[in-house]
Every structure is written in C-alpha cells, then in structure tokens.
Design an enzyme around this catalytic site. Structure first.
Site, mmCIF file in Angstrom:
data_model
loop_
_atom_site.group_PDB
_atom_site.id
_atom_site.type_symbol
_atom_site.label_atom_id
_atom_site.label_comp_id
_atom_site.label_asym_id
_atom_site.label_seq_id
_atom_site.Cartn_x
_atom_site.Cartn_y
_atom_site.Cartn_z
ATOM 1 C CG ASP A 349 -1.613 1.293 1.411
ATOM 2 O OD1 ASP A 349 -2.535 1.738 0.505
ATOM 3 O OD2 ASP A 349 -1.602 1.755 2.460
ATOM 4 C CG ASP A 540 -1.740 2.078 6.928
ATOM 5 O OD1 ASP A 540 -1.888 2.164 5.744
ATOM 6 O OD2 ASP A 540 -1.784 3.318 7.766
ATOM 7 C CG ASP A 544 -4.298 -1.028 2.797
ATOM 8 O OD1 ASP A 544 -4.548 -0.881 1.639
ATOM 9 O OD2 ASP A 544 -3.694 -0.286 3.837
#
Length: 667
Positions: A349, A540, A544
């Site tokens: 990410d 995080d 996600d």
C-alpha cells in the site's frame, strides 16, 4: 472503574476495542503451563525419584545381602509399580485422544508390560524413570525458550495510577485495568496496557519491545503499547486494549499456540499415527520371533517413540516468536512457519506504508464563490468521522471548537465520507464518490500528493490538497527484499497515478496500480495468486484489510494501523521500520531450516536406534540404552531450536522521513 468520556474520539477508540476478542476475566497473561499440568509433571517426577530410591535399595540388597533376593525383588517391584501407574494412565488417555504424542505413552506402556511378563523388574522400573526424567527436562528446556517472552509479560506487573472522574487517583494492579480507564504515567514508569495519549508529551523507550534503539516521541492522539518505558514526561493515557488483548498479551497467547505447531511431516505422522503404531508392533514382534531376544524387542518399542518429532516444530516456533517479539514483530499465528518462507512477491500500500501516513493539509482550492474557511470547515468536520489518514489530516486542520455538527455520518469504504448538515448532504472523498452521488466535478488540480474533494447540497465546493512523506526506510527495505530474491513487487493505492508513480519510482517499484478501491486491491492480489505467486501484502488502513486477508501473508503496520487491518493480517510490525520485512523473511527461512534439521534428527535417531535394537547390537541392557539415546536425540533437537534465540538483526538509524513530495504551504 472510571467513567468513559462521551467524546467522538473515544467513541471511535471504544468501537475499535469492542471489535477485538474480549480479554479474560483475570486480565492476566496466559500461563505457559497451567496448574494441573504442573501438578501432573511434579507428581510424575516425584514418583520417578521415589522409584529410583527403591531401585537403589534393591540393588544394594542384591549386592550386599544376596540371601534376601526375594525381598530385593519385592522392593524393585514396588519401584516399578510406582512409575508404571502414571504411564498406564497416560497411555489409556491417549487411546481416547489418538495423536503422535500419545504413541510414546502407549509404546512405553507396552514395553513395561513385556518387561513385567518376562520378570525383568529392573528394566520395568528404569524405563519409565528415564523417560519421565527426560520428559521433565524437555519441558524445562521448552520453558527456557519461553523465557524471552515471559520477560516481556513481567514488564507490566507493577501497579498503576488510575484517574477517577472526580480528579483523584487510585493505585490499582494491572489485572484490574479495563478498556476506557484513564491512567497517569510518570517518568520511569512502564505502560501497563495499550492505549492512546490524551494529554501530555514524552519520550518512550521501546527497545525491549521493538528493538528500536532511539526513544520515540509521543503526544496527544498517539498510540502507546504495553511495556514501553516512559522516560521523561507526564502522560495521561486512555486504555484501548488490556490483558490478553494487549500487544504483550497476544504475544504470550501465541506461545501456547506455538506449542501445537506442526510441520507437514509431523502432521503426516499424526494423521497415520495408528498405522505407525501397528508398524512398530510388527517390527518388535518380528524382532522377537526371529531372534528370541526380549531386550531387543523392548528396545525397538522404546527407540520408536517419536518424542523428537513431536517437539521439532513447537520448540522452534516458541523460539521464533520470542525472537520476532524482540525485533518488534508480532506474529499472530504459527502458520508463518509454512507461508512466509515461500513468499515470492510483495504488494505494498502507499499511504501509511511506503509513506509515513502523517498527512497534513497543504492547501485548499475553493471553487469560485466558495469561501476557503467554509471549505476547510466542511472537510475537517467530515474528516473527524473517519479514521482514514486523509480524513484525520483534514480534521486536524481545524480546531474542534470550529467544526460543524453533522448528522448520520457514514464512511463509504474506499470512497470517502458522507453526512447531513442542516438537511443537506455533505461529502468528503475521491472523485468516484461524487460521481456516485451525481455531482459534477471539475478537473482536479495538478498536485504531487493526495487530494480530496468536498461537496455540500449537491454542489462541489473545492479541493483539499495534502502533503505526505516517504518513509526513510522504504527504499532500503525494498532493496533488501530484492537481495533476498524477491524481484516482483507492486504498489496498490487508491491515490492518483501521478503520485503513485512518483513514489514507486523513488523506492524502486516497477509495477503500479493506482486509483483502486478495496475490492479491486483484493482482486489484484487474488490474480497474483492465480499466476502462481505467493504475495506478501503490506498495508495499514481499513481499505487494505481485504487485500491483507487475501494474500499468502498479510503484514500490518501495527503502530498506527487500523484495528481492522491488524485483525486481517498475519503479522504486525510494531515499529515503522520497513526493513523489518527482510527480518521477517530471514527469520522465517531460518526457522524452517531449523525444523527440517530437527525432523531429520528425530527420524534419523529413531531409524538408527530401531535398526540397532532389532539387530541386538545394544546388548542385554538394550532397553535402557535405547531410552538414554532416545532422550539424547530429543535434547539435540531442543538445542538446535534454542540456537534460533541467537538470531539478532540490529538496524542502524534510518534517519528522518525523505521529502519525496513538496513541502506544505500554510493551509
């Protein structure tokens, strides 16, 4: 118990806490051996020592008073009976719950019966004594491997000052703390449970938890984890996770799970434990029929006990979890033993992972006729209703006293936030959100950073431009992963292509997928798996969580990640240093090699001893020799697992955040 403040911030924290499993009533970390197990182990050791004393008496009588041989045999028989009782009990219990571990009890019980039947009372007594003492030493060795993690549990045993609603404080044991309690931490005190700083600033020493050599600065709104040392300031912390639900509690809980970890070969033997037992009996019977050597037959039964195989994985897993905890890596299940070492690609990410996620509002771009302060107020008020990094940055740009009162706030996963204000709908989010709401959106401004739009009553008000920073460790972490043979890496982000490509270029990632929704991230990860790769997904945020769950291994940024992301991941980095990803892989690969070596030791010793015993090479004392050598193989495996505790990777300071994106201007 203190009253829980009715504030939007704490309502969010409480909701996060409720989403996780509740701690046990005791609030204390799980014991590695419960009271019943300790009593049984102590009883078996006591009986073994008592039987050993009786055997010494019997042997002395045989040597010094040969005329009293009958009495000596009676004393030896009493010793044999003492140690036989727990063996037969365990063997009977293993029949009701078949497993590879239970085979040992059954084989020793059969050897005892055969020794009794042939009148070999000394063997009947010595066999269970040697096996019991060996079993106790094995448990002590396992507990020695646990010591590093047990030391973490002792970090929070001191009493704590809890703040009461009337302003007074009371001293309470850590076990009595509950979610929502407000506690006071002075310099030199340790954080007793996970929480969020509500007042004060200080430096925390996390060396015992994450391996960070430098203190970490914390202030209002920052998360703190149990076991951290408060160095120099006065803090008021509101607790979010206590007892077994805290970071330390989870680590200790994993120790219990690790004891049941089994590599594929052990699971295979467990599955066919009945067939293995039958094979051993056939070999023992064949040895007796071919040679007529009863000691050789007994030795075959003892040598075939699979203790070393049973302990091969648990001892290694316990050591690996202890080492991981020391390096700031929270392993949430022993499945990492099989999956992490096989990782062949990494999916990152962007916001909060490759970048710090500490977004700040750099500029507002209102539409013609829209007041900039109004745009900023709507953005901040909507941002306060979400935990997304961009929303938090928008909320931080305006004091709480200046925010608007909104109704029916709703988070549209991956799109943004909507709410009602004086009967009209307001929204904060990405372009897709306004398209879904049927609101016309102008061309976004050129900006190398995250942006979000704001609307009110169907009218687009303008853009919020944010600033983010690359993590100082991001480029080094990716270079390290490539050095470990992982060449395939990709960046999945909901941000715009221009920003995503710039970040990917600076850290060395070639494949970029931008403007992706959570479902699209998950689909991309699933496609990676269909291509034959085993992706490690690092993220995080709430958006996600689906991708983290879909990956072969999910890694959450634990210090600031959303709880739903932590719940979806297999590992959590309790430090923001991405170089720990390489540590995870190296530890996992070494852990797997250690297990394979332990399995080889167990199988090799079992096969060699069985062949030697069947061939009669071990002589008349074959059962005793087989029992002693059997314990040697077990201790070799435990010693090999203990070597894993020497694993250490001290990271040099990564420096401050890399600029990467333009500095913010006054908002």
């Amino acid at each position: 118990m203190s009253a829980i403040p009715d504030t939007p911030e704490f309502r969010h924290v409480a909701a996060d806490a409720v989403s996780l499993p509740p701690p046990p009533a005791s609030g204390r970390p799980t014991q590695l051996l419960d009271r019943a197990e300790r009593l049984i182990l102590g009883l078996r050791l006591t009986l073994a020592l008592a039987a050993l004393c009786l055997l010494i008496v019997a042997g002395t009588m045989h040597f010094f008073i040969p005329s009293e041989r009958g009495i000596a045999d009676l004393v030896a028989g009493a010793g044999a009976a003492l140690v036989a009782i727990p063996v037969f009990v365990e063997a009977w219990n293993s029949l009701r719950h078949p497993s590879l571990h239970g085979i040992t009890d059954r084989l020793v019980a059969l050897a005892l019966i055969a020794a009794w039947a042939t009148g070999d009372l000394m063997t009947a007594a010595f066999l269970p004594i040697i096996m019991t003492i060996g079993h106790v030493l094995e448990e002590r060795s396992m507990l020695g491997s646990h010591e590093a993690v047990r030391a973490l549990g002792r970090l929070t045993e001191a009493d704590t000052r809890r703040l009461l609603p009337d302003g007074r404080t009371e001293i309470v044991p850590t076990a009595r703390l509950a979610v929502g309690d407000l506690i006071e931490l002075r310099a030199g005190e340790r954080v007793p449970a996970d929480g969020i700083v509500r007042r004060g600033r200080s430096s925390l020493d996390l060396a015992s938890l994450t391996g960070e050599s430098l203190p970490v600065e914390v202030g209002d709104g920052d998360r703190v984890i149990a076991g951290a040392m408060n160095l120099d300031g006065l803090l008021q912390v509101q607790l979010t996770h206590v007892g077994d639900d805290s970071t330390l509690g989870r680590i200790i809980h994993l120790m219990r799970e690790a004891e049941n970890a089994k590599p594929p070969v052990t699971r295979l033997l467990d599955r066919y434990s009945g067939q293995y037992m039958a094979l051993v009996l056939l070999v023992a019977a064949g040895t007796w029929l071919l040679t007529g050597n009863v000691p050789a037959m007994l030795a075959v039964l003892v040598a075939s006990c699979p203790c070393a195989l049973v302990l091969a994985a648990p001892a290694t897993a316990v050591a690996a979890i202890a080492v991981a905890a020391r390096h700031g890596i929270l392993i949430k299940g022993s499945g990492f033993l099989e999956h992490l070492a096989d990782v062949s690609s990494v999916v990152f990410d962007k916001t909060g992972t490759l970048t710090t996620g500490d977004l700040r509002l750099a500029e507002v771009r209102p539409q013609p006729g829209v007041d900039a302060q109004t745009l900023r107020q709507f953005g901040a008020s909507l941002g306060a209703a979400s935990n997304h990094p961009l929303s938090r940055a928008a909320a931080a740009a305006v004091p709480k006293s200046e925010r608007l009162t909104l109704d029916n706030a709703r988070e549209m996963g991956g799109f943004g936030v909507t709410a009602d204000y004086e009967g009209a709908q307001v929204a904060l989010g990405r372009i897709d959100l306004f398209e879904r709401l049927g609101i016309e959106v102008p061309t976004p401004p050129a900006h190398n950073g995250p942006i979000a739009g704001v609307s009110h009553g169907g009218r687009f008000l303008g853009w919020l431009l944010f600033f983010d920073q690359l993590r100082a460790s991001a480029a080094a972490a990716i270079e390290d992963l490539k050095g470990l043979g992982i060449e395939r890496m990709m960046l999945l982000t909901g941000d715009r292509s221009a920003v995503a490509n710039q970040v990917a270029g600076e850290v060395g990632i070639d494949e970029v997928f931008a403007e992706m929704l959570p479902e699209q991230k998950m689909s991309r990860v699933m496609a990676e798996i269909k291509l034959g790769h085993r992706p490690m997904v690092v993220g995080d945020g709430i958006n996600d969580s689906l991708a983290l769950r879909a990956g072969a291994v999910g890694v959450a940024m634990g210090t600031q990640g959303a709880d739903v992301a932590l719940a979806s991941a297999d590992l959590a980095l309790m430090t923001n240093d991405l170089r720990r990803l390489g540590t995870c892989l190296r530890l996992s690969r070494r852990c797997r090699r250690t297990i394979y070596v332990n399995v080889a030791i167990g199988l090799g010793f079992t096969f060699a001893l069985t062949v030697l015993a069947g061939a009669g090479v071990l002589g008349i004392e074959a059962p005793i020799i087989a029992a002693l050598l059997h314990n040697v193989s077990t201790f070799l495996g435990l010693g090999n697992a203990g070597r894993l505790l020497l694993f250490d990777e001290t990271m040099p300071a990564a420096g401050g955040p890399k600029p990467g994106l333009p500095e913010p201007t006054a908002a």
